[in-house]
Design an enzyme around this catalytic site. Sequence first.
Site, PDB file in Angstrom:
ATOM      1  CB  CYS A 115      -0.918   0.004   1.207  1.00 44.45           C
ATOM      2  SG  CYS A 115      -2.028  -1.401   1.194  1.00 44.45           S
ATOM      3  CG  HIS A 263      -3.341   3.393   0.852  1.00 48.17           C
ATOM      4  ND1 HIS A 263      -3.640   2.872  -0.391  1.00 48.17           N
ATOM      5  CD2 HIS A 263      -3.545   2.382   1.742  1.00 48.17           C
ATOM      6  CE1 HIS A 263      -3.996   1.605  -0.244  1.00 48.17           C
ATOM      7  NE2 HIS A 263      -3.952   1.291   1.030  1.00 48.17           N
ATOM      8  CG  ASN A 293      -6.809  -0.948  -0.417  1.00 48.58           C
ATOM      9  OD1 ASN A 293      -5.934  -0.588  -1.193  1.00 48.58           O
ATOM     10  ND2 ASN A 293      -6.559  -1.270   0.842  1.00 48.58           N
TER      11      ASN A 293
HETATM   12  O1  UT7 Z   1      -4.565  -1.024   2.579  1.00 48.97           O
HETATM   13  C1  UT7 Z   1      -3.814  -1.685   3.553  1.00 48.97           C
HETATM   14  C2  UT7 Z   1      -4.230  -1.311   4.900  1.00 48.97           C
HETATM   15  N1  UT7 Z   1      -5.524  -1.889   5.185  1.00 48.97           N
HETATM   16  C3  UT7 Z   1      -6.264  -1.341   6.113  1.00 48.97           C
HETATM   17  O2  UT7 Z   1      -5.885  -0.345   6.672  1.00 48.97           O
HETATM   18  C4  UT7 Z   1      -7.567  -2.038   6.467  1.00 48.97           C
HETATM   19  C5  UT7 Z   1      -7.815  -1.936   7.950  1.00 48.97           C
HETATM   20  N2  UT7 Z   1      -8.951  -2.692   8.421  1.00 48.97           N
HETATM   21  C6  UT7 Z   1     -10.235  -2.453   8.037  1.00 48.97           C
HETATM   22  O3  UT7 Z   1     -10.477  -1.615   7.195  1.00 48.97           O
HETATM   23  C7  UT7 Z   1     -11.338  -3.198   8.736  1.00 48.97           C
HETATM   24  O4  UT7 Z   1     -10.803  -3.942   9.803  1.00 48.97           O
HETATM   25  C8  UT7 Z   1     -12.141  -4.149   7.803  1.00 48.97           C
HETATM   26  C9  UT7 Z   1     -12.995  -3.322   6.866  1.00 48.97           C
HETATM   27  C10 UT7 Z   1     -11.207  -5.036   7.026  1.00 48.97           C
HETATM   28  C11 UT7 Z   1     -13.075  -5.054   8.596  1.00 48.97           C
HETATM   29  O5  UT7 Z   1     -13.937  -4.260   9.407  1.00 48.97           O
HETATM   30  P1  UT7 Z   1     -14.092  -4.609  10.953  1.00 48.97           P
HETATM   31  O6  UT7 Z   1     -15.049  -3.634  11.482  1.00 48.97           O
HETATM   32  O7  UT7 Z   1     -12.726  -4.635  11.559  1.00 48.97           O
HETATM   33  O8  UT7 Z   1     -14.761  -6.034  10.923  1.00 48.97           O
HETATM   34  P2  UT7 Z   1     -14.248  -7.410  11.534  1.00 48.97           P
HETATM   35  O9  UT7 Z   1     -13.150  -7.978  10.725  1.00 48.97           O
HETATM   36  O10 UT7 Z   1     -14.019  -7.240  13.002  1.00 48.97           O
HETATM   37  O11 UT7 Z   1     -15.517  -8.322  11.352  1.00 48.97           O
HETATM   38  C12 UT7 Z   1     -16.760  -8.029  12.023  1.00 48.97           C
HETATM   39  C13 UT7 Z   1     -17.800  -9.050  11.617  1.00 48.97           C
HETATM   40  C14 UT7 Z   1     -17.333 -10.474  11.779  1.00 48.97           C
HETATM   41  O12 UT7 Z   1     -18.436 -11.248  12.184  1.00 48.97           O
HETATM   42  P3  UT7 Z   1     -18.634 -11.641  13.749  1.00 48.97           P
HETATM   43  O13 UT7 Z   1     -17.402 -12.409  14.102  1.00 48.97           O
HETATM   44  O14 UT7 Z   1     -18.739 -10.340  14.457  1.00 48.97           O
HETATM   45  O15 UT7 Z   1     -19.896 -12.427  13.717  1.00 48.97           O
HETATM   46  C15 UT7 Z   1     -16.944 -10.883  10.379  1.00 48.97           C
HETATM   47  O16 UT7 Z   1     -17.051 -12.265  10.156  1.00 48.97           O
HETATM   48  O17 UT7 Z   1     -18.136  -8.903  10.244  1.00 48.97           O
HETATM   49  C16 UT7 Z   1     -17.973 -10.145   9.561  1.00 48.97           C
HETATM   50  N3  UT7 Z   1     -17.520  -9.878   8.198  1.00 48.97           N
HETATM   51  C17 UT7 Z   1     -18.362  -9.623   7.174  1.00 48.97           C
HETATM   52  N4  UT7 Z   1     -19.698  -9.589   7.113  1.00 48.97           N
HETATM   53  C18 UT7 Z   1     -20.255  -9.291   5.923  1.00 48.97           C
HETATM   54  C19 UT7 Z   1     -16.245  -9.784   7.732  1.00 48.97           C
HETATM   55  N5  UT7 Z   1     -16.260  -9.479   6.425  1.00 48.97           N
HETATM   56  C20 UT7 Z   1     -17.554  -9.388   6.064  1.00 48.97           C
HETATM   57  C21 UT7 Z   1     -18.199  -9.091   4.850  1.00 48.97           C
HETATM   58  N6  UT7 Z   1     -19.537  -9.051   4.833  1.00 48.97           N
HETATM   59  N7  UT7 Z   1     -17.514  -8.812   3.710  1.00 48.97           N
END
Ligand code: UT7
Length: 336
Positions: A115, A263, A293
Amino acid sequence: MYNAKIKGLGFYVPENVVTNDDLAAIMDTNDAWIQERTGIQERRHVVKGSGETTTTMGVKAAERAIDRAKIDKDEVDFVIFATLSPDYYFPGPGVLVQRDLGLKTVGALDVRNQCSGFVYALSVADQYVKSGMYSNVLVIGSELHSHGLDMTTRGRGVSVIFGDGAGAAIVGREEDPGKGILSTHLHSEGQHAEELSLIAPGMGKRWVTDILKDADPEDESYFPYMNGQFVFKNAVVRFSEVIMEGLGQNGLKASDIDLLVPHQANLRISQFIQKKFGLKDHQVYNNIMRYGNTTAASIPIALTEAWESGRVKSGDLVVLAAFGSGFTWGSAIIRW
Ligand code: UT7
């Protein structure tokens, strides 16, 4: 010593638009979750069999940047290509661009900083131009993510976020000592290398799903892994630090920023940074809503769009900042 500046910009994205609803049709996800957590509405994916690759997209972006810089391609005297999704495991796409653009036998360097790849590449170009060694460095960031994503519910935490596309810049000499790239700032923390990573090699011409036909289908190491919340927490801290570092080195304040081009990792990260630095909407450029992204391509795509729409004017203070896999992060402070 000379100053270096961005003389020309271009970008290219594949035509094929993939909406959140399109993804919801093939995995357990939904538009509301994706928009709420990331701000993304749609992204572009190369169509399988179209022949488009990281290199071909990079070449298209490069042609536009060369045109806008008003130089002939024979005046390009060095190529730097940033990507995490090269066409081949080796050689890297830098030489493929030298070949496909029909450049002279100029040097071609590949940057593997995910990134923050474009900011790293820009920093290298800046040093070459400053020293007088090169006059027109072609810097490309390009990614073909869709070949390698796990498009099943198992991979939804990663696959809904990433999109394909390319951006490019010509970095050349700036005669005004008060203008151009004022400074760049690069960092890494390899301690967290595996928190956002792709462990198994296997790009090239085959799609990862095809490779897996001969491999263990349960082997997730062929797909990118991201510890989302951990990456998010580190991103907001490092983005802020590296922007402060750049402003501080130049005796500038956040209120001096005319345009911040972060980014495009997550709209929520951009909004956090905007709030932290007290910037208005017109001082931050975001397009993750339309492209997702695109990793090393995200800053040059966003910067090109901002420039095309008149949001970057002569004399503006433009700040680029990135954070991602490695971890690596960086910023560039530019007086346009
Ligand atoms: O470019 C490089 C740098 N990258 C970044 O800076 C990305 C940083 N991280 C993020 O942007 C976020 O952490 C994400 C967008 C990737 C994820 O968001 P989050 O709020 O951290 O969600 P999470 O991973 O904690 O997941 C929450 C819930 C989980 O379900 P449970 O365990 O709470 O039941 C996941 O299984 O959301 C679920 N989940 C989804 N649900 C629907 C994960 N992905 C999805 C999805 N659709 N695509």
